[in-house]
Scaffold this motif. Structure first.
Motif, PDB file in Angstrom:
ATOM      1  N   LYS A  75       0.826  -1.190   0.000  1.00 43.78           N
ATOM      2  CA  LYS A  75       0.000   0.000   0.000  1.00 43.78           C
ATOM      3  C   LYS A  75       0.871   1.254   0.000  1.00 43.78           C
ATOM      4  CE  LYS A  75      -3.844  -2.286   2.373  1.00 43.78           C
ATOM      5  NZ  LYS A  75      -4.674  -2.331   3.603  1.00 43.78           N
ATOM      6  N   MET A  76       0.507   2.214  -0.852  1.00 45.42           N
ATOM      7  CA  MET A  76       1.255   3.467  -0.973  1.00 45.42           C
ATOM      8  C   MET A  76       2.730   3.213  -1.291  1.00 45.42           C
ATOM      9  SD  MET A  76      -1.179   5.581  -0.465  1.00 45.42           S
ATOM     10  CE  MET A  76      -0.298   7.118  -0.349  1.00 45.42           C
ATOM     11  N   PHE A  77       2.986   2.184  -2.088  1.00 42.91           N
ATOM     12  CA  PHE A  77       4.359   1.763  -2.371  1.00 42.91           C
ATOM     13  C   PHE A  77       4.942   2.564  -3.529  1.00 42.91           C
ATOM     14  CE2 PHE A  77       6.890  -1.150  -5.124  1.00 42.91           C
ATOM     15  CZ  PHE A  77       8.043  -1.140  -4.357  1.00 42.91           C
ATOM     16  N   ILE A  78       6.095   3.153  -3.324  1.00 43.48           N
ATOM     17  CA  ILE A  78       6.831   3.840  -4.393  1.00 43.48           C
ATOM     18  C   ILE A  78       8.095   3.024  -4.649  1.00 43.48           C
ATOM     19  CG2 ILE A  78       8.004   5.945  -5.090  1.00 43.48           C
ATOM     20  CD1 ILE A  78       6.176   7.467  -3.183  1.00 43.48           C
ATOM     21  N   PRO A  79       8.265   2.466  -5.848  1.00 42.33           N
ATOM     22  CA  PRO A  79       9.361   1.528  -6.102  1.00 42.33           C
ATOM     23  C   PRO A  79      10.706   2.202  -6.371  1.00 42.33           C
ATOM     24  CG  PRO A  79       8.036   1.756  -8.066  1.00 42.33           C
ATOM     25  CD  PRO A  79       7.359   2.583  -7.016  1.00 42.33           C
ATOM     26  N   LEU A  80      11.153   3.021  -5.431  1.00 45.95           N
ATOM     27  CA  LEU A  80      12.427   3.706  -5.576  1.00 45.95           C
ATOM     28  C   LEU A  80      13.386   3.258  -4.478  1.00 45.95           C
ATOM     29  CD1 LEU A  80      11.291   7.367  -6.384  1.00 45.95           C
ATOM     30  CD2 LEU A  80      12.045   5.603  -7.993  1.00 45.95           C
ATOM     31  N   SER A  81      14.662   3.131  -4.846  1.00 45.68           N
ATOM     32  CA  SER A  81      15.715   2.793  -3.895  1.00 45.68           C
ATOM     33  C   SER A  81      16.961   3.596  -4.250  1.00 45.68           C
ATOM     34  CB  SER A  81      16.038   1.292  -3.951  1.00 45.68           C
ATOM     35  OG  SER A  81      14.909   0.511  -3.666  1.00 45.68           O
ATOM     36  N   ALA A  82      17.933   3.547  -3.368  1.00 40.97           N
ATOM     37  CA  ALA A  82      19.181   4.271  -3.605  1.00 40.97           C
ATOM     38  C   ALA A  82      20.366   3.441  -3.129  1.00 40.97           C
ATOM     39  CB  ALA A  82      19.165   5.624  -2.902  1.00 40.97           C
ATOM     40  N   MET A  83      21.523   3.758  -3.657  1.00 41.55           N
ATOM     41  CA  MET A  83      22.751   3.055  -3.300  1.00 41.55           C
ATOM     42  C   MET A  83      23.897   4.057  -3.230  1.00 41.55           C
ATOM     43  SD  MET A  83      24.728   0.057  -5.455  1.00 41.55           S
ATOM     44  CE  MET A  83      25.390   1.172  -6.700  1.00 41.55           C
ATOM     45  N   VAL A  84      24.755   3.881  -2.240  1.00 44.01           N
ATOM     46  CA  VAL A  84      25.974   4.684  -2.128  1.00 44.01           C
ATOM     47  C   VAL A  84      27.136   3.735  -1.866  1.00 44.01           C
ATOM     48  CG1 VAL A  84      27.202   6.473  -0.867  1.00 44.01           C
ATOM     49  CG2 VAL A  84      24.739   6.685  -1.233  1.00 44.01           C
ATOM     50  N   MET A  85      28.212   3.921  -2.605  1.00 45.37           N
ATOM     51  CA  MET A  85      29.447   3.190  -2.358  1.00 45.37           C
ATOM     52  C   MET A  85      30.539   4.180  -1.973  1.00 45.37           C
ATOM     53  SD  MET A  85      29.747   0.398  -5.428  1.00 45.37           S
ATOM     54  CE  MET A  85      28.761  -1.103  -5.452  1.00 45.37           C
ATOM     55  N   ALA A  86      31.337   3.797  -0.979  1.00 47.73           N
ATOM     56  CA  ALA A  86      32.516   4.566  -0.610  1.00 47.73           C
ATOM     57  C   ALA A  86      33.657   3.583  -0.402  1.00 47.73           C
ATOM     58  CB  ALA A  86      32.265   5.369   0.658  1.00 47.73           C
ATOM     59  N   ASP A  87      34.843   3.912  -0.915  1.00 53.48           N
ATOM     60  CA  ASP A  87      35.933   2.941  -0.804  1.00 53.48           C
ATOM     61  C   ASP A  87      37.292   3.616  -0.697  1.00 53.48           C
ATOM     62  OD1 ASP A  87      36.867   3.568  -3.453  1.00 53.48           O
ATOM     63  OD2 ASP A  87      35.437   2.173  -4.302  1.00 53.48           O
ATOM     64  N   ILE A  88      38.268   2.806  -0.330  1.00 53.41           N
ATOM     65  CA  ILE A  88      39.667   3.225  -0.246  1.00 53.41           C
ATOM     66  C   ILE A  88      40.519   2.114  -0.861  1.00 53.41           C
ATOM     67  CG2 ILE A  88      41.595   3.786   1.278  1.00 53.41           C
ATOM     68  CD1 ILE A  88      39.612   4.835   3.309  1.00 53.41           C
ATOM     69  N   THR A  89      41.475   2.477  -1.699  1.00 54.97           N
ATOM     70  CA  THR A  89      42.377   1.519  -2.332  1.00 54.97           C
ATOM     71  C   THR A  89      43.815   1.811  -1.919  1.00 54.97           C
ATOM     72  OG1 THR A  89      40.925   1.363  -4.262  1.00 54.97           O
ATOM     73  CG2 THR A  89      43.181   0.552  -4.523  1.00 54.97           C
ATOM     74  N   LYS A  90      44.547   0.751  -1.584  1.00 56.27           N
ATOM     75  CA  LYS A  90      45.977   0.871  -1.282  1.00 56.27           C
ATOM     76  C   LYS A  90      46.734  -0.107  -2.162  1.00 56.27           C
ATOM     77  CE  LYS A  90      49.679   2.086   1.052  1.00 56.27           C
ATOM     78  NZ  LYS A  90      50.647   1.357   0.204  1.00 56.27           N
ATOM     79  N   SER A  91      47.541   0.402  -3.093  1.00 54.78           N
ATOM     80  CA  SER A  91      48.280  -0.448  -4.036  1.00 54.78           C
ATOM     81  C   SER A  91      49.710  -0.661  -3.587  1.00 54.78           C
ATOM     82  CB  SER A  91      48.278   0.171  -5.437  1.00 54.78           C
ATOM     83  OG  SER A  91      46.998   0.110  -5.999  1.00 54.78           O
ATOM     84  N   SER A  92      50.296  -1.755  -4.089  1.00 53.01           N
ATOM     85  CA  SER A  92      51.684  -2.054  -3.752  1.00 53.01           C
ATOM     86  C   SER A  92      52.615  -0.966  -4.245  1.00 53.01           C
ATOM     87  CB  SER A  92      52.082  -3.404  -4.352  1.00 53.01           C
ATOM     88  OG  SER A  92      51.338  -4.442  -3.774  1.00 53.01           O
ATOM     89  N   ASP A  93      52.379  -0.481  -5.454  1.00 49.36           N
ATOM     90  CA  ASP A  93      53.156   0.621  -6.026  1.00 49.36           C
ATOM     91  C   ASP A  93      52.164   1.676  -6.485  1.00 49.36           C
ATOM     92  OD1 ASP A  93      54.668   2.419  -7.428  1.00 49.36           O
ATOM     93  OD2 ASP A  93      55.793   0.921  -8.552  1.00 49.36           O
ATOM     94  N   ARG A  94      52.105   2.787  -5.796  1.00 48.92           N
ATOM     95  CA  ARG A  94      51.079   3.788  -6.061  1.00 48.92           C
ATOM     96  C   ARG A  94      51.609   5.013  -6.799  1.00 48.92           C
ATOM     97  NH1 ARG A  94      50.178   6.108   0.098  1.00 48.92           N
ATOM     98  NH2 ARG A  94      52.330   5.968   0.756  1.00 48.92           N
ATOM     99  N   THR A  95      52.735   4.882  -7.495  1.00 42.66           N
ATOM    100  CA  THR A  95      53.344   6.034  -8.152  1.00 42.66           C
ATOM    101  C   THR A  95      52.449   6.643  -9.212  1.00 42.66           C
ATOM    102  OG1 THR A  95      54.466   4.509  -9.674  1.00 42.66           O
ATOM    103  CG2 THR A  95      55.688   5.233  -7.740  1.00 42.66           C
ATOM    104  N   ASP A  96      51.591   5.824  -9.853  1.00 41.22           N
ATOM    105  CA  ASP A  96      50.708   6.349 -10.888  1.00 41.22           C
ATOM    106  C   ASP A  96      49.250   6.353 -10.440  1.00 41.22           C
ATOM    107  OD1 ASP A  96      50.422   3.650 -10.826  1.00 41.22           O
ATOM    108  OD2 ASP A  96      50.384   3.366 -12.996  1.00 41.22           O
ATOM    109  N   MET A  97      49.021   6.372  -9.114  1.00 40.96           N
ATOM    110  CA  MET A  97      47.662   6.372  -8.570  1.00 40.96           C
ATOM    111  C   MET A  97      47.492   7.543  -7.607  1.00 40.96           C
ATOM    112  SD  MET A  97      46.791   2.362  -7.889  1.00 40.96           S
ATOM    113  CE  MET A  97      45.299   2.845  -7.028  1.00 40.96           C
ATOM    114  N   PRO A  98      47.119   8.734  -8.121  1.00 39.57           N
ATOM    115  CA  PRO A  98      47.016   9.911  -7.255  1.00 39.57           C
ATOM    116  C   PRO A  98      45.964   9.789  -6.165  1.00 39.57           C
ATOM    117  CG  PRO A  98      46.051  10.331  -9.419  1.00 39.57           C
ATOM    118  CD  PRO A  98      46.795   9.026  -9.522  1.00 39.57           C
ATOM    119  N   LYS A  99      44.996   8.891  -6.316  1.00 35.29           N
ATOM    120  CA  LYS A  99      43.947   8.745  -5.311  1.00 35.29           C
ATOM    121  C   LYS A  99      44.200   7.562  -4.380  1.00 35.29           C
ATOM    122  CE  LYS A  99      41.046  10.979  -4.943  1.00 35.29           C
ATOM    123  NZ  LYS A  99      40.988  12.250  -4.178  1.00 35.29           N
TER     124      LYS A  99
END
Length: 441
Positions: free
Chosen positions: A68-92
């Motif tokens: 009843k009174m159903f609105i078929p809307l949803s939302a999604m948020v992703m947040a992440d952090i990456t740590k590489s072995s060699d990050r010389t070409d990864m500014p983020k």
């Protein structure tokens, strides 16, 4: 990884958790059916048998009291952090990234039709000073009509799907659109070569298909796709629309997709064996291609899925292998490939265990191999070969919040384990640790 970055991310997780009471995957689906998310998912987005049935029947299962009174809307948020072995070409590297913010329409339209439509903001560099990706547009979409009848005294469920990504209409997590890893770093380095069926057409095409499941045993689907041309009616399907003002690639003519699968349930187990094919013709230079030559990609794949559930314990194993034959009439004639004919194959497999749909771990492997072609793949030693492993642990404090810690290890990258780029960079330099906070509302 800086401590203040972790502090901000964990603080955001706490804030977004406030007031969340129910356990949903796409929450609008849960509100429509009245099901807890655990009914349709082992852990989102991995489907159970009930989840596959819900999709098969066109997203139309309904609980009238809950709807009843159903609105078929949803939302999604992703947040992440990456740590590489060699990050010389990864500014983020080591910084918070918001790779996706999505709004969904998900649910019943009529008694026999429903939809899954995802609008996504790609915020890969949202919190950064250097923009790499920063746009909004249509993501995955699957609009369905479904019904049932009998054939040879057995139930036949049949339907029509309109979607914008071959394999997005599929019921299983063994195919590229829904396969493991279900999320991965948007800023980490990835191999240069990949087969067309492995996401190469996602949101760049729009198509229509028909499917049927007979006797809860034999599944078949046939679809055709055409390019999502900017400014044209097919443009509503894609957000990777090519810019025809420059030398952009464009899918030519009709791309056929065929899917066959056999499934069977017994005791606490479920198994599927299947395969799929895709044939794509590409114009690599839409504007400057004066001779009309094209490149053709023929993909053939086999896949399998096994699922075991017993009380609080759930095990899922998936595998797929895709073989691709390339006929590069345009690229070979115009100095964009060394060979007229190439072969390329991709193999992926994973196994996951979840306890109480709250704690889980997955282990996967992947590899790509094929004909050496330095110009086509842009690799130093000409080889497209890469392989590695992915390990992930998951924790769901609530079933619509997933916290994942994932480690990707490369044994070979763009053709070599050592010095793959001629400048001393090794495959292991691309190893990365990835932390994801994934929220569904």
């Amino acid at each position: 990884m800086k401590k203040n970055q972790i502090k901000y991310l964990l603080g955001g997780i706490f804030f977004l958790s406030l007031g969340v009471e129910q356990a949903y995957a796409i929450p609008s689906f849960a509100r429509q059916t009245g099901f807890n998310c655990a009914v349709c998912h082992t852990v989102f987005p991995e489907l159970t048998q009930t989840g596959r049935e819900f999709k098969l029947h066109g997203y139309t299962m309904n609980n009238s009291e809950k709807n009843k009174m159903f609105i078929p809307l949803s939302a999604m948020v992703m947040a992440d952090i990456t740590k590489s072995s060699d990050r010389t070409d990864m500014p983020k590297d080591g910084k918070i990234v918001i790779p996706q913010v999505s709004l969904f329409y998900g649910g019943k339209i009529t008694d026999k039709s429903g939809a899954f439509v995802q609008l996504t903001y790609d915020g890969t560099e949202l919190l950064g000073k250097t923009d790499i990706a920063h746009h909004i547009g249509m993501d995955n979409m699957d609009i369905r009509y479904a019904d049932a009848t009998t054939l040879a005294n057995k139930e036949l469920v049949y339907g029509i799907t309109v979607n914008n990504n071959p394999t997005v209409s599929d019921l299983w997590n063994s195919v590229p659109a829904w396969g493991f890893p279900y999320a991965s770093s948007a800023i980490a380095n990835t191999p240069s070569a990949g087969v067309m069926a492995d996401g190469g057409l996602g949101q760049a095409v729009g198509g229509i298909g028909a499917y049927a499941l007979w006797n809860d045993l034999l599944y078949a689907e046939m679809a055709v796709y055409r390019s999502a041309k900017p400014g044209g009616i097919m443009g509503i399907f894609g957000w990777k629309n090519q810019d025809l003002k420059g030398d952009a690639s464009l899918v030519q003519g009709t791309t056929p997709y065929i899917r066959i699968a056999l499934q069977h349930s017994y005791d606490n187990s479920y198994i599927m064996l299947g395969g799929y094919t895709l044939r794509t013709v590409i114009n690599p230079a839409v504007v400057s291609n004066t001779d009309g030559s094209l490149d053709t990609y023929n993909d053939r794949a086999v896949d399998a899925e096994y699922q075991y559930t017993n009380g609080s314990n759930s095990i899922t194993a998936t595998a797929t292998k895709i073989w691709e034959k390339q006929t590069l009439d345009y690229s070979a004639a115009n100095g964009e490939a060394d060979n007229l004919n190439n072969s390329l194959s991709t193999t992926k497999a994973k196994v996951s265990y979840y306890y109480d749909q709250k704690y889980g771990a997955s282990l996967g492997t992947f590899s790509t191999s094929g004909t050496a072609d330095a110009t086509k793949y842009g690799t130093f030693n000409a080889s497209p070969n890469s392989r590695g492993e992915i390990a992930e642990i998951d924790y769901l404090p609530l079933q619509n919040i997933k916290l994942a810690l994932q480690y990707t290890k490369y044994d070979k990258f763009d053709g070599a384990s050592k010095n793959y780029d001629g400048a001393g960079r090794n495959a292991s330099d691309n190893n990365n640790l990835y932390f994801l906070a994934w929220f569904m509302f």
